[in-house]
Write a protein that holds these residues in place. Structure first.
Motif, PDB file in Angstrom:
ATOM      1  N   LEU A 127       2.907   2.367   2.151  1.00 45.38           N
ATOM      2  CA  LEU A 127       3.141   3.031   3.436  1.00 45.38           C
ATOM      3  C   LEU A 127       4.543   2.771   3.962  1.00 45.38           C
ATOM      4  CD1 LEU A 127      -0.171   2.461   5.401  1.00 45.38           C
ATOM      5  CD2 LEU A 127       0.892   4.649   4.914  1.00 45.38           C
ATOM      6  N   VAL A 152       5.358  10.576   5.057  1.00 49.52           N
ATOM      7  CA  VAL A 152       4.268  10.055   4.242  1.00 49.52           C
ATOM      8  C   VAL A 152       4.540   8.609   3.866  1.00 49.52           C
ATOM      9  CG1 VAL A 152       3.363  12.190   3.308  1.00 49.52           C
ATOM     10  CG2 VAL A 152       5.335  11.128   2.234  1.00 49.52           C
ATOM     11  N   PHE A 162     -14.689   9.643   4.072  1.00 47.63           N
ATOM     12  CA  PHE A 162     -13.754   8.908   3.209  1.00 47.63           C
ATOM     13  C   PHE A 162     -14.122   9.052   1.740  1.00 47.63           C
ATOM     14  CE2 PHE A 162     -12.516   7.005   7.231  1.00 47.63           C
ATOM     15  CZ  PHE A 162     -11.146   7.104   7.100  1.00 47.63           C
ATOM     16  N   LYS A 194       2.409   8.047  -4.918  1.00 40.83           N
ATOM     17  CA  LYS A 194       1.255   8.956  -4.981  1.00 40.83           C
ATOM     18  C   LYS A 194       0.156   8.403  -5.888  1.00 40.83           C
ATOM     19  CE  LYS A 194       3.337  13.329  -3.761  1.00 40.83           C
ATOM     20  NZ  LYS A 194       3.963  14.555  -4.245  1.00 40.83           N
ATOM     21  N   ASP A 219      -2.810   6.255   8.795  1.00 40.55           N
ATOM     22  CA  ASP A 219      -2.452   5.392   7.667  1.00 40.55           C
ATOM     23  C   ASP A 219      -3.498   5.482   6.556  1.00 40.55           C
ATOM     24  OD1 ASP A 219      -0.259   4.649   9.029  1.00 40.55           O
ATOM     25  OD2 ASP A 219      -0.900   2.606   9.486  1.00 40.55           O
ATOM     26  N   LEU A 220      -4.753   5.512   6.982  1.00 40.81           N
ATOM     27  CA  LEU A 220      -5.821   5.605   5.971  1.00 40.81           C
ATOM     28  C   LEU A 220      -5.770   6.933   5.242  1.00 40.81           C
ATOM     29  CD1 LEU A 220      -8.989   3.973   7.533  1.00 40.81           C
ATOM     30  CD2 LEU A 220      -7.392   3.062   5.880  1.00 40.81           C
ATOM     31  N   LEU A 221      -5.452   7.995   5.994  1.00 39.60           N
ATOM     32  CA  LEU A 221      -5.354   9.312   5.354  1.00 39.60           C
ATOM     33  C   LEU A 221      -4.188   9.334   4.377  1.00 39.60           C
ATOM     34  CD1 LEU A 221      -6.029  11.732   8.341  1.00 39.60           C
ATOM     35  CD2 LEU A 221      -7.626  10.911   6.614  1.00 39.60           C
ATOM     36  N   LEU A 222      -3.086   8.677   4.783  1.00 44.75           N
ATOM     37  CA  LEU A 222      -1.915   8.667   3.913  1.00 44.75           C
ATOM     38  C   LEU A 222      -2.185   7.855   2.656  1.00 44.75           C
ATOM     39  CD1 LEU A 222       1.000   8.303   6.490  1.00 44.75           C
ATOM     40  CD2 LEU A 222       0.336  10.312   5.199  1.00 44.75           C
ATOM     41  N   VAL A 223      -2.899   6.719   2.827  1.00 43.14           N
ATOM     42  CA  VAL A 223      -3.226   5.887   1.672  1.00 43.14           C
ATOM     43  C   VAL A 223      -4.459   6.470   0.981  1.00 43.14           C
ATOM     44  CG1 VAL A 223      -3.743   3.569   0.888  1.00 43.14           C
ATOM     45  CG2 VAL A 223      -2.285   3.883   2.827  1.00 43.14           C
ATOM     46  N   SER A 224      -4.404   7.740   0.688  1.00 40.42           N
ATOM     47  CA  SER A 224      -5.488   8.387  -0.037  1.00 40.42           C
ATOM     48  C   SER A 224      -4.811   9.457  -0.874  1.00 40.42           C
ATOM     49  CB  SER A 224      -6.478   9.024   0.937  1.00 40.42           C
ATOM     50  OG  SER A 224      -5.953  10.218   1.449  1.00 40.42           O
ATOM     51  N   PRO A 225      -5.520  10.029  -1.822  1.00 41.59           N
ATOM     52  CA  PRO A 225      -4.862  11.020  -2.678  1.00 41.59           C
ATOM     53  C   PRO A 225      -4.578  12.340  -1.958  1.00 41.59           C
ATOM     54  CG  PRO A 225      -6.915  10.213  -3.648  1.00 41.59           C
ATOM     55  CD  PRO A 225      -6.891   9.761  -2.245  1.00 41.59           C
ATOM     56  N   LEU A 226      -4.930  12.428  -0.671  1.00 41.05           N
ATOM     57  CA  LEU A 226      -4.743  13.691   0.049  1.00 41.05           C
ATOM     58  C   LEU A 226      -3.284  14.117   0.081  1.00 41.05           C
ATOM     59  CD1 LEU A 226      -6.916  13.421   3.272  1.00 41.05           C
ATOM     60  CD2 LEU A 226      -7.301  14.858   1.293  1.00 41.05           C
ATOM     61  N   THR A 267     -15.352  11.792   0.477  1.00 42.01           N
ATOM     62  CA  THR A 267     -14.931  13.136   0.087  1.00 42.01           C
ATOM     63  C   THR A 267     -13.427  13.224  -0.124  1.00 42.01           C
ATOM     64  OG1 THR A 267     -16.688  13.890   1.525  1.00 42.01           O
ATOM     65  CG2 THR A 267     -15.249  15.573   0.585  1.00 42.01           C
ATOM     66  N   ILE A 268     -12.647  12.592   0.761  1.00 40.52           N
ATOM     67  CA  ILE A 268     -11.201  12.746   0.579  1.00 40.52           C
ATOM     68  C   ILE A 268     -10.703  12.018  -0.669  1.00 40.52           C
ATOM     69  CG2 ILE A 268     -10.716  13.163   3.034  1.00 40.52           C
ATOM     70  CD1 ILE A 268      -9.568  10.369   3.208  1.00 40.52           C
ATOM     71  N   PHE A 269     -11.513  11.087  -1.178  1.00 38.87           N
ATOM     72  CA  PHE A 269     -11.129  10.466  -2.443  1.00 38.87           C
ATOM     73  C   PHE A 269     -11.802  11.174  -3.618  1.00 38.87           C
ATOM     74  CE2 PHE A 269      -9.664   6.998   0.185  1.00 38.87           C
ATOM     75  CZ  PHE A 269      -8.548   6.560  -0.513  1.00 38.87           C
ATOM     76  N   ARG A 321      -1.746   5.454  -4.362  1.00 36.30           N
ATOM     77  CA  ARG A 321      -2.708   5.819  -3.329  1.00 36.30           C
ATOM     78  C   ARG A 321      -4.062   6.251  -3.894  1.00 36.30           C
ATOM     79  NH1 ARG A 321       1.326   8.423   1.306  1.00 36.30           N
ATOM     80  NH2 ARG A 321       2.572   6.540   1.475  1.00 36.30           N
ATOM     81  N   ARG A 322      -4.107   6.489  -5.209  1.00 36.76           N
ATOM     82  CA  ARG A 322      -5.391   6.847  -5.809  1.00 36.76           C
ATOM     83  C   ARG A 322      -6.204   5.631  -6.183  1.00 36.76           C
ATOM     84  NH1 ARG A 322      -5.736  12.007  -7.092  1.00 36.76           N
ATOM     85  NH2 ARG A 322      -3.811  13.167  -6.830  1.00 36.76           N
ATOM     86  N   THR A 348     -12.720  18.972  -0.098  1.00 36.59           N
ATOM     87  CA  THR A 348     -11.993  18.065   0.781  1.00 36.59           C
ATOM     88  C   THR A 348     -11.605  18.785   2.062  1.00 36.59           C
ATOM     89  OG1 THR A 348     -10.996  17.328  -1.268  1.00 36.59           O
ATOM     90  CG2 THR A 348     -10.149  16.379   0.752  1.00 36.59           C
ATOM     91  N   THR A 351       0.830  -1.208   0.000  1.00 40.17           N
ATOM     92  CA  THR A 351       0.000   0.000   0.000  1.00 40.17           C
ATOM     93  C   THR A 351       0.864   1.257   0.000  1.00 40.17           C
ATOM     94  OG1 THR A 351      -0.144  -0.166   2.396  1.00 40.17           O
ATOM     95  CG2 THR A 351      -1.999  -1.018   1.147  1.00 40.17           C
TER      96      THR A 351
END
Lengths: 303, 369
Positions: free
Chosen positions: A53, B366, A101, A73, B206-213, A103-105, A76-77, B4, A51
């Motif tokens: 991380l 990150v 969740f 990057k 972790d969830l925030l990081l694994v997002s396009p943010l 919204t942030i995507f 993560r999309r 967002t 993932t």
């Protein structure tokens, strides 16, 4: 066709502790792939590397052709991740978590409702309840919804059924099967051997190493040693008596039976005679079909 | 992007509003701090217990005693007959200040030969003792002036004191700026570091990081509510200072608030930096206490004057943001100073903000190793 997930010689150490070593795997697009192994086998570490991380110490991995370190990057999309530990906002309600969740995507619940409809319908009666107050099974369903809401190409589920009751576990696997039909690649880990047969292919992992990768039936079929299921009136004494013999290679408890693997094929009567000589009564003995657990124990013993 | 951000801020507001503990720290602490400091940490005194040994028992000594007690600052609680009895009263803690008027006070005083009055104070509380003796000395000097209004004493250097900006030496003039500096530092930095550490602890980071943010957006979304709330807090404290303790704002209020915002940013940057270095709320809390609370209280000049610290502590005080903010506050609020007078401390704060933000950005992970 290019695999959805490709792992080449991935290794990871934390200080002196080896977490993963020389992992090689390929997962096809739309496959439901299981990572089977006990706690501490390295499943979570592998998930965190895939993932993006966590940086591996050795090797490389690609998800949908994207490099996990260089293209983190972009990865993560397109992925959905459900960590092993329940990681949603406990003080936010079911609906608030899902909206956040989405919204942030950059999407909305309405837009992708078709993806989560079946799961979310079960949650709907509790949509104003705080996530922290949900039952274990409900929490997992919500976490799955949150991981799915942006229509990921690849879904990583780290022990989604740990700590969940048997009925919810079965439901959960039903959902995964339907998701697979939508063409989403799913990598799921579990410590429960009985869930392995629900995957298309599995990798047995132990001590940071992969022991075997194949379809579940192929893996069980690969078990060539003579295997018997035995039970008598005295289960515990039976276990000890069989472990004392020369002919038994391994004796492992398996529900109400013991699974006995013998070094060489031998007539059933011979085993029965031995048990009678030890004073056992109500003896039942039959050839057994090997399970993933038998293979796992065998592989652990030989490596 | 904006959507967002708004979703993030909304989520953060839910966290704040649904956690009684956070709410208490946010709104209860500032008010409690102002009231506690307002009514306890003060050099002003009323009704201090005084014991007077009047060995003269003449008209003039009685006039002096009347003057001392009439002010309300001193309360005559004991009239021991000799010094030994006064000492006993000191030991018992009954008196904080002893005044000994010598025999034949009037005769020598009016005869032009001069006389000596002895002041004894209980210096187990040094600050209080100094304040009491200073005050009593001043009153005795005044008394002397009143007795000889026209006469100039030979060879005497007349000293005229004027206390600028705070002629009555009101304690609140010192502590309101200090409390604002302390509260903004604590709330902005501590709450920010806690809220980010909480996401790490619960795994949601972790969830925030694994997002396009974008990580900048994560941080911005998390701290914005705290900027607003801290700013409201500053307003509340300034208002309380003005309404309850009569602390004025003589300079430009707009300038004061603008610099308040700058100081807030410094505090937030510090909070973010702390959170990048701690994985749990507990570590964040400990680090905040160690890095923020103690230095801000002790080394900013809020409670102890920097000028009287040892060189090494004076040096350390130079990197305490609160020190500069207190300077700015006092300049604007009490001296009515304008932009030019505070340019240097404001510049230092600005520099601190950029350095801290850069360090926080660099340390924010990150991808984990």
């Amino acid at each position: 066709m290019k695999p959805s997930i490709q792992i080449n010689q991935i290794g990871k150490t934390y200080g002196d502790v080896m977490a993963l070593s020389d992992i090689n795997l390929e997962v096809e697009t739309g496959e439901l792939f299981g990572l089977i192994g006990p706690d501490g086998a390295g499943k979570t570490t592998l998930f965190r590397i895939l993932t993006s991380l966590l940086k591996p110490n050795a090797g490389e991995a690609w998800v949908e052709g994207l490099h996990t370190v260089k293209d983190y990057k972009k990865i993560r999309r397109i992925i959905g991740y459900m960590p092993g530990k329940f990681s949603l906002y406990q003080d936010l309600s079911v609906a608030e978590n899902l909206t956040f969740f989405a919204t942030i995507f950059g999407t909305t619940i309405q837009e992708n409702y078709h993806l989560i409809k079946e799961i979310y319908q079960q949650l709907e009666p509790f949509k104003n309840r705080r996530a922290g107050k949900l039952s274990g099974g409900m929490k997992q369903k919500l976490a799955l919804c949150c991981a799915l809401i942006h229509e990921p190409k690849v879904l990583f589920l780290d022990e989604p059924t740990t700590g969940v009751d048997a009925v919810s576990r079965a439901e959960f696997w039903q959902m995964l099967k339907r998701l697979r039909e939508r063409g989403i690649t799913i990598m799921v880990s579990t410590p429960y051997m009985d869930e392995a047969s629900l995957c298309e292919r599995i990798a047995l992992i132990q001590g940071g190493k992969i022991l075997s990768v194949d379809a579940p039936e192929a893996i069980t079929n690969s078990y060539q040693k003579p295997l018997y299921a035995v039970r008598t009136a005295d289960y515990y004494r039976l276990l000890n008596d069989l472990r004392d013999t020369d002919f038994a290679e391994r004796v492992a408890p398996f529900g109400e039976f013991l699974h006995l693997t013998t070094r060489e094929k031998m007539p059933e009567q011979e085993i029965k005679d031995f048990l009678l000589s030890r004073g056992h009564s109500d003896i039942r003995l039959q050839p057994a079909k090997p399970t993933i657990e038998d293979v796992f124990l065998d592989l652990m013993q030989t490596t | 992007m904006l959507k967002t951000f708004i979703a993030f801020v909304k989520k953060e507001m839910y966290h704040i509003l649904r956690d009684v503990r956070t709410l208490l720290i946010l709104f209860g602490m500032p008010i409690a701090l102002v009231l506690i400091f307002g009514y306890t940490v003060t050099n002003e005194f009323k009704g201090a217990s005084v014991g007077i040994v009047d060995q003269a028992q003449d008209d003039l000594s009685r006039q002096l005693i009347t003057k001392l007690t009439a002010s309300g600052h001193f309360e005559l609680v004991r009239k021991p007959h000799n010094i030994e009895a006064l000492e006993a009263d000191f030991r018992a803690g009954d008196v904080k200040l002893g005044i000994i008027i010598p025999p034949d006070f009037e005769k020598y005083f009016l005869g032009g030969e001069g006389s000596t009055i002895q002041l004894i104070s209980d210096a187990t509380e040094p600050n209080y003792a100094v304040t009491l003796t200073n005050y009593a000395s001043q009153m005795i000097r005044d008394f002397q002036q009143e007795q000889f209004p026209t006469e100039q004493m030979p060879y005497a250097v007349a000293i005229e004191n004027r206390m600028f900006y705070n002629p009555e030496l009101v304690g609140a003039y010192n502590f309101i700026p200090g409390v604002v500096a302390l509260i903004l530092m604590l709330i902005s930095a501590m709450m920010t570091s806690l809220t980010i550490a909480r996401e790490k602890e619960s795994g949601t980071m972790d969830l925030l990081l694994v997002s396009p943010l974008n990580p900048v957006l994560i941080i911005l979304g998390k701290v914005t509510p705290y900027v607003v709330l801290s700013f409201i807090n500053a307003l509340v404290v300034f208002a309380m200072g003005w309404l309850i303790f009569d602390v004025p704002v003589r300079g430009s209020l707009a300038l004061l608030l603008a610099l308040c915002l700058l100081y807030l940013m410094v505090a937030l940057a510090l909070g973010i930096l702390i959170s990048t270095r701690s994985d749990s709320q507990q570590t964040a809390m400990m680090m905040s206490m160690f890095v923020l609370l103690m230095p801000t209280m002790l080394l900013s000049g809020f409670i102890f004057p920097i000028a009287s610290m040892p060189a090494i502590l004076q040096f350390i005080s130079k990197i305490i943001p609160a020190k500069y903010f207190i300077l700015i506050e006092k300049a604007i609020m009490l001296k009515g100073a304008g932009w030019e007078a505070i340019a240097i401390p404001a510049g230092v704060l600005l520099l601190m903000m950029f350095v801290l933000l850069a360090a926080a950005r660099k340390n924010f992970k990150v991808v984990y190793d």
